[in-house]
Motif scaffolding. Structure first.
Motif, short mmCIF file in Angstrom:
data_model
loop_
_atom_site.label_atom_id
_atom_site.label_comp_id
_atom_site.label_asym_id
_atom_site.label_seq_id
_atom_site.Cartn_x
_atom_site.Cartn_y
_atom_site.Cartn_z
N GLU A 64 1.03 13.41 65.53
CA GLU A 64 1.81 13.95 64.78
C GLU A 64 2.91 14.58 65.53
O GLU A 64 4.27 14.72 64.94
N GLN A 65 2.62 15.34 66.55
CA GLN A 65 3.76 16.22 67.23
C GLN A 65 4.78 15.10 67.65
O GLN A 65 5.92 15.59 67.71
N GLU A 66 4.40 14.06 68.22
CA GLU A 66 5.48 12.97 68.56
C GLU A 66 6.40 12.58 67.60
O GLU A 66 7.40 12.44 67.62
N ILE A 67 5.61 12.27 66.53
CA ILE A 67 6.65 11.78 65.24
C ILE A 67 7.45 13.09 64.84
O ILE A 67 8.76 12.45 64.76
N ILE A 68 6.92 14.34 64.47
CA ILE A 68 7.84 15.11 64.30
C ILE A 68 9.15 15.29 65.37
O ILE A 68 10.06 15.51 65.00
N GLU A 69 8.72 15.47 66.68
CA GLU A 69 9.90 15.39 67.69
C GLU A 69 10.79 14.26 67.30
O GLU A 69 11.98 14.60 67.40
N PHE A 70 10.14 13.22 67.19
CA PHE A 70 11.09 12.01 66.93
C PHE A 70 12.11 12.23 65.80
O PHE A 70 13.31 11.96 66.08
#
Ligand code: TUI
Length: 315
Positions: free
Chosen positions: A251-257
């Motif tokens: 989730e964190q990677e997706i939000i950062e993206f």
């Protein structure tokens, strides 16, 4: 002229609301829509309170007509922006992407008309009990953050579930849509994508042209995997986002993206790396015109349709 429960509630000439889109719906667009007799809505998005205050002050300096402010409930500044609306006596507050019950009493006590966006009958009923003055029933055809039910089935079910006025949103871009919404029992429509393609909207010309070029299949939805589905135009960014989700990124990677992508599209006009949020109604938008023209056209077209329809009835 079309007189509905919405025009009576807010004191506007026409039952046409401009969606309060983050980054896109700034005071210039709001003033143009409200001056034309619709309801212009400032998009607070995730903006800090000083920016929002400036937007409110500019609207007040340029029109005496009713206007509103939309606050997505996941904004980190939601508490301060709510307090600001009370302090500045903003006539109408709309909310998105959540349940605004904790704020309704305070806003109402300040004389503010509260109109939450809902994507279900359950939330519509709860918010009516909590004191909402009207609701916007938004179908999944919409741009940006969306629910899971289409406008055609959501609107009449929300109309049946509550007694307060219902504004239909998701898939509307012209007078045919307004006439259809009134037939479903709605008291007006909210349009977002249509109002991006106006002279007064500050969105980059590349963004506007991408909407004008789009057809009904040009949008896609990303973000289901993290519980925040967002509809935007298909572009390399949206496909990369989808690929990230498919390979099970955190989730964190997706939000950062995703962070900062809407600004890239709206401000920089980056149609490759930016998130061009838009609804399926993009396929109905063929020109960039003054916002007042959108309001006038929509109402004139709806009136012509409503005058013609009784002719279908035979004895
Ligand atoms: O809010 C929207 N659309 C938005 S907000 C937004 S903000 C933003 N996004 C990315 C970057 C910067 C800013 C973009 N698009 N529409 C209103 C809306 N609300 N659509 C659906 C809903 C909704 C969904 C579920 C409202 C309530 C709800 O209930 C959940 C619950 O708690 O019961």
């Amino acid at each position: 002229m079309l007189k509905t429960a919405l025009t009576d509630l807010v004191g506007i000439a026409h039952p046409v609301v401009q969606g309060g889109m983050a980054w896109v719906a700034t005071w210039e667009l709001v003033v143009a829509v409200s001056e034309a007799g619709g309801l212009g809505i400032i998009g607070a998005g995730n903006a800090p309170v000083d920016f929002v205050r400036q937007q409110i002050r500019q609207v007040k300096a340029h029109t005496t007509k009713p206007y509103g402010l939309n606050i997505p409930l996941f904004s980190p500044f939601v508490e301060q922006v709510m307090a600001l609306c009370i302090e500045e006596r903003v006539p109408v507050v709309t909310t998105g992407a959540g349940n605004p019950t904790p704020y309704i009493e305070r806003l109402k006590a300040a004389g503010i008309i509260v109109i939450p966006v809902v994507a279900s009958t359950a939330l519509a009923k709860r918010l009516e009990r909590a004191g909402a003055d009207a609701v916007i029933a938004e179908g999944e055809e919409s741009g940006g953050h969306i629910g899971e039910v289409t406008t055609m089935v959501l609107v009449p079910q929300v109309v049946d579930a509550v007694t307060i006025p219902v504004i239909a949103a998701g898939g509307f871009a012209d007078g045919r849509g307004l006439a259809a919404a009134l037939a479903l029992g709605a008291a007006g429509v909210q349009m977002g994508t249509r109002f991006i393609c106006t002279d007064e909207c500050i969105a980059h010309i590349n963004y506007k042209q991408a909407i004008v070029k789009a057809n009904e299949r040009s949008t896609m939805v990303t973000g289901y995997s993290i519980g925040h589905p967002v509809r935007c135009l298909r572009n390399p960014m949206a496909h990369d986002f989808e690929a990230l989700e498919k390979r099970g990124a955190s989730e964190q990677e997706i939000i950062e993206f995703g962070t900062g992508r809407l600004r890239l599209a709206v401000v920089e006009g980056d149609c490759v790396r930016g998130s061009l949020m838009a609804g399926q109604a993009a396929g109905l938008v063929h020109d960039i015109v003054p916002a007042g023209e959108v309001v006038r056209r929509t109402v004139a077209e709806a009136e012509a349709i409503l005058r013609r329809l009784p002719g279908l009835i035979v004895a």
